[in-house]
Write a protein that holds these residues in place. Structure first.
Motif, PDB file in Angstrom:
ATOM      1  N   TYR A 109      32.985   2.016  12.458  1.00  0.00           N
ATOM      2  CA  TYR A 109      33.712   2.783  11.558  1.00  0.00           C
ATOM      3  C   TYR A 109      35.109   2.570  11.700  1.00  0.00           C
ATOM      4  O   TYR A 109      35.646   2.339  12.826  1.00  0.00           O
ATOM      5  CB  TYR A 109      33.193   4.209  11.626  1.00  0.00           C
ATOM      6  N   THR A 143      32.683   9.675  10.267  1.00  0.00           N
ATOM      7  CA  THR A 143      31.822   8.765   9.586  1.00  0.00           C
ATOM      8  C   THR A 143      31.986   8.999   7.892  1.00  0.00           C
ATOM      9  O   THR A 143      32.317  10.046   7.602  1.00  0.00           O
ATOM     10  CB  THR A 143      30.397   9.044   9.970  1.00  0.00           C
ATOM     11  N   LEU A 148      32.597   2.039   6.607  1.00  0.00           N
ATOM     12  CA  LEU A 148      31.511   1.687   7.450  1.00  0.00           C
ATOM     13  C   LEU A 148      30.919   0.185   7.153  1.00  0.00           C
ATOM     14  O   LEU A 148      31.219  -0.375   6.097  1.00  0.00           O
ATOM     15  CB  LEU A 148      30.036   2.286   7.157  1.00  0.00           C
ATOM     16  N   ASP A 170      26.017  10.339   5.481  1.00  0.00           N
ATOM     17  CA  ASP A 170      26.884   9.652   6.329  1.00  0.00           C
ATOM     18  C   ASP A 170      26.592  10.019   7.795  1.00  0.00           C
ATOM     19  O   ASP A 170      26.455   9.183   8.683  1.00  0.00           O
ATOM     20  CB  ASP A 170      28.399   9.794   5.820  1.00  0.00           C
ATOM     21  N   LYS A 171      26.924  11.079   7.939  1.00  0.00           N
ATOM     22  CA  LYS A 171      26.466  11.656   9.472  1.00  0.00           C
ATOM     23  C   LYS A 171      25.110  11.218  10.003  1.00  0.00           C
ATOM     24  O   LYS A 171      24.827  11.011  11.192  1.00  0.00           O
ATOM     25  CB  LYS A 171      26.655  13.320   9.677  1.00  0.00           C
ATOM     26  N   ALA A 174      24.636   7.646  10.946  1.00  0.00           N
ATOM     27  CA  ALA A 174      25.332   7.618  12.368  1.00  0.00           C
ATOM     28  C   ALA A 174      24.342   8.159  13.339  1.00  0.00           C
ATOM     29  O   ALA A 174      24.233   7.346  14.263  1.00  0.00           O
ATOM     30  CB  ALA A 174      26.783   7.984  12.522  1.00  0.00           C
TER      31      ALA A 174
END
Length: 248
Positions: A109, A143, A148, A170-171, A174
């Motif tokens: 990231y 994130t 990314l 997005d989290k 990750a």
């Protein structure tokens, strides 16, 4: 080597053009730039320079599905994602790729800056210490779907972006990388600039975060889940209060 995927949904020509050209003019050239259009209106062709690959999907299918489709169409070994209202610094891909190679990881990231008064200013820079399961469960360390770079094989082995989540996808991505036993690198010199504007952004509906909470309820545990619900409720009520105050 690197394919770039940009989902777009009824974005203004100027914003989309800025995003696309920032990908095309990287000092480390991507092998392709893919725009996945899922707006009600077709993206303006003026925002899509020659050489950009455009795919048309049904309207409003969501950013996660558009990103996943773009990644499936990508020919590169790695995929970098950018949003249609943000843009990369010219060295974003070069800096992210250098860190990926130096650390021997499969996911990295970059740093988020934000445009305030027409000047990019520091906003969020993930740290290696913040890229752990407990910290990501509590808050987003930086994130996103615009900073990314990930190996395509890893991306699909963890299921890509969760299309069922309205927020925090997005989290979730990750987290899935970490749950798969992979490390996440951070490239503080790989910069993306975010805009604050009146257009629609996914993060503006706090109650949608409950979907993320439910998905990872076993990781939160009873007490952690309760604390997360309290935080979400507090943020939602505060947002409603501010909205009510502005309108009255």
């Amino acid at each position: 080597m690197i394919s770039v995927v940009i989902p777009t949904c009824d974005r203004s020509t100027n914003f989309l053009y800025k995003a696309v050209t920032s990908a095309l003019t990287q000092t480390l050239k991507p092998i392709e730039v893919i725009v996945v259009d899922n707006g009600i209106r077709d993206a303006d062709s003026a925002a899509l320079p020659e050489g950009v690959k455009r795919f048309r999907l049904p309207p409003r299918i969501g950013a996660s599905r558009a990103r996943n489709f773009g990644a499936a169409m990508a020919q590169g070994s790695h995929v970098a994602f950018l949003d249609d209202d943000d843009w990369w610094d010219a060295d974003f891909l070069r800096e992210a790729w250098a860190v990926l190679q130096a650390e021997g990881t499969r996911c990295v990231y970059g740093r988020k800056d934000v445009l305030r008064h027409e000047v990019p200013q520091p906003y969020k820079c993930p740290s290696p210490q913040g890229m752990t399961i407990p910290r990501i469960l509590r808050r987003n360390p930086g994130t996103g779907g615009q900073n990314l770079l990930i190996e395509k094989a890893l991306f699909f082995s963890i299921g890509g972006f969760d299309e069922a989540l309205k927020m925090s996808e997005d989290k979730a991505l990750a987290l899935e990388v970490l749950l798969a036993g992979e490390r996440i690198s951070v490239a503080p010199r790989a910069i993306v600039v975010l805009r604050h504007h009146d257009g629609e952004r996914l993060r503006n509906t706090p109650f949608h975060k409950l979907g993320f909470l439910w998905k990872y309820r076993n990781l939160y545990g009873p007490l952690g889940g309760l604390r997360a619900i309290v935080r979400i409720t507090h943020k939602t009520l505060r947002s409603l209060f501010l909205l009510f105050s502005i309108r009255h």
